[in-house]
Design an enzyme around this catalytic site. Structure first.
Site, PDB file in Angstrom:
ATOM      1  N   ALA A   1     -10.416 -25.784  33.828  1.00 31.13           N
ATOM      2  CA  ALA A   1     -10.474 -27.290  33.860  1.00 31.13           C
ATOM      3  C   ALA A   1     -11.345 -27.570  35.216  1.00 31.13           C
ATOM      4  O   ALA A   1     -12.104 -28.738  35.106  1.00 31.13           O
ATOM      5  CB  ALA A   1      -8.965 -27.829  33.817  1.00 31.13           C
TER       6      ALA A   1
ATOM      7  N   GLN B   1     -11.480 -21.081  29.230  1.00 27.65           N
ATOM      8  CA  GLN B   1     -10.029 -21.787  28.868  1.00 27.65           C
ATOM      9  C   GLN B   1     -10.356 -23.075  28.345  1.00 27.65           C
ATOM     10  O   GLN B   1      -9.461 -24.131  27.899  1.00 27.65           O
ATOM     11  CB  GLN B   1      -9.002 -21.711  29.776  1.00 27.65           C
TER      12      GLN B   1
ATOM     13  N   ILE C   1     -11.529 -26.796  26.500  1.00 27.08           N
ATOM     14  CA  ILE C   1     -11.705 -27.151  25.237  1.00 27.08           C
ATOM     15  C   ILE C   1     -12.659 -28.325  24.987  1.00 27.08           C
ATOM     16  O   ILE C   1     -12.676 -28.910  24.077  1.00 27.08           O
ATOM     17  CB  ILE C   1     -10.303 -27.680  24.727  1.00 27.08           C
TER      18      ILE C   1
ATOM     19  N   HIS D   1      -9.145 -21.324  24.187  1.00 28.46           N
ATOM     20  CA  HIS D   1      -8.000 -22.258  23.743  1.00 28.46           C
ATOM     21  C   HIS D   1      -8.450 -23.351  22.792  1.00 28.46           C
ATOM     22  O   HIS D   1      -7.825 -24.341  22.691  1.00 28.46           O
ATOM     23  CB  HIS D   1      -7.406 -23.079  25.032  1.00 28.46           C
TER      24      HIS D   1
ATOM     25  N   CYS E   1      -4.777 -30.423   2.991  1.00 24.36           N
ATOM     26  CA  CYS E   1      -6.093 -30.103   2.174  1.00 24.36           C
ATOM     27  C   CYS E   1      -7.104 -29.273   3.096  1.00 24.36           C
ATOM     28  O   CYS E   1      -8.341 -28.981   2.626  1.00 24.36           O
ATOM     29  CB  CYS E   1      -6.493 -31.385   1.618  1.00 24.36           C
TER      30      CYS E   1
ATOM     31  N   CYS F   1      -4.809 -37.794   7.064  1.00 24.33           N
ATOM     32  CA  CYS F   1      -5.922 -37.563   6.272  1.00 24.33           C
ATOM     33  C   CYS F   1      -6.162 -38.747   5.438  1.00 24.33           C
ATOM     34  O   CYS F   1      -5.171 -39.040   4.565  1.00 24.33           O
ATOM     35  CB  CYS F   1      -5.889 -36.171   5.539  1.00 24.33           C
TER      36      CYS F   1
ATOM     37  N   CYS G   1      -5.660 -37.229   1.720  1.00 28.12           N
ATOM     38  CA  CYS G   1      -4.329 -36.980   0.928  1.00 28.12           C
ATOM     39  C   CYS G   1      -2.981 -37.047   1.751  1.00 28.12           C
ATOM     40  O   CYS G   1      -1.866 -36.922   1.430  1.00 28.12           O
ATOM     41  CB  CYS G   1      -4.282 -35.338   0.849  1.00 28.12           C
TER      42      CYS G   1
ATOM     43  N   SER H   1      -6.748 -22.376  37.777  1.00 30.06           N
ATOM     44  CA  SER H   1      -5.467 -22.063  38.621  1.00 30.06           C
ATOM     45  C   SER H   1      -4.811 -20.898  38.301  1.00 30.06           C
ATOM     46  O   SER H   1      -4.030 -20.075  38.968  1.00 30.06           O
ATOM     47  CB  SER H   1      -4.385 -23.277  38.478  1.00 30.06           C
TER      48      SER H   1
END
Ligand code: APR
Length: 249
Positions: free
Chosen positions: A22, A100, A102, A118, A129, A150, A153, A192
């Site tokens: 991060a 790591q 995202i 990750h 679905c 969703c 569905c 870290s």
């Protein structure tokens, strides 16, 4: 001085890995999890990022997404540290990025070989679905419904990130291990180094003969085994490193 030493290692290494956390995105305005301003200082990860808790009451995760994750990510851009890793890859001096993170910033910046341990905030899936949605679509659903469901569905939607209590994607783990074993130089940047199994890769690399370099604002538990440690920001180390390499090409 240490930059010169790192430059020498980079020149000698036949296979270099950057392992990011991060901290490399902090200069893009995205908060870290730990350390100063860390999200987990305010939000308990056992509640907001744990798969068992998510199944129990997904509203906590989605509240965190709406109030913290989305506002910090949706307009943020990669910074000079991400760009420096792209430059090193283009100079054939960097072979794999294991992240790591995202946020997808390495790919947005232009890195080609990225292993996301990750998962990613770019994809969301209906658990019923399997329809997929973008981050922005899910944010729009959330404006009228928490937790979001969703539109096709009414199934529960989940993020494409790996939560605490979940296994990491097997294929990615396998490739990351191969890269760690192959590395001559393994640079940890902005992590870290406390979350497993990710934090085992620097140890694997070091034990199989790589130089281990740590660039992190705060001390880490692996500092003692590292060949070089920079308690500086990612850009303060990576930008001059690339400039020096550019000049020597
Ligand atoms: N440059 C370099 N390091 C920085 C910078 C910066 N500009 N800003 C902050 N840091 C350092 C902090 O000192 C801190 O030690 O980045 C580190 C970030 O650590 P964490 O927040 O723990 O991030 P990370 O190691 O990626 O976390 C691992 O924990 O909860 C999870 O799943 C989440 O992938 C994440 C994992």
């Amino acid at each position: 001085m240490n930059i010169n030493a790192l430059q020498d290692m980079l020149g000698q290494s036949k296979y270099t890995v950057a392992f990011t956390g991060a901290g490399i995105s902090a200069e893009s305005g995205v908060p870290t999890y730990r350390g100063a301003g860390g999200m987990w200082n305010v939000y308990d990860p056992d509640k907001y990022a744990n798969i068992d808790y998510f199944y129990q009451d997904p509203s906590y995760y989605w509240q965190f997404f709406r109030d913290v994750r989305y506002p910090s990510l949706h307009q943020a851009q990669p910074n000079t540290a991400h760009n420096a890793l792209v430059s090193l890859e283009r100079l054939s001096l960097l072979h794999t990025v294991i992240t790591q993170n995202i946020d997808g910033f390495h790919q947005t910046a232009g890195s080609q070989k990225v292993l996301e341990l990750h998962g990613s905030t770019r994809v969301y899936t209906c658990m019923q679905c399997k329809e997929q949605f973008s981050m922005h679509q899910v944010f729009e659903f959330l404006e009228s419904k928490l937790p979001p469901t969703c539109p096709k569905c009414q199934g529960l939607i989940r993020p494409g990130t790996v939560m605490f209590g979940e296994a990491l994607p097997m294929q990615v783990l396998h490739k990351a291990e191969e890269a760690a074993l192959q590395a001559d130089l393994f640079m940890c940047i902005g992590s870290s180094l406390v979350v497993q199994p990710a934090a085992s890769f620097p140890v694997v690399a070091k034990q199989s003969g790589a130089w281990l370099v740590i660039v992190n604002k705060d001390p880490t538990p692996l500092d003692d085994m590292a060949d070089l440690v920079f308690h500086q920001s990612a850009s303060e180390v990576l930008v001059p490193l690339v400039q020096a390499k550019d000049m020597s090409q």
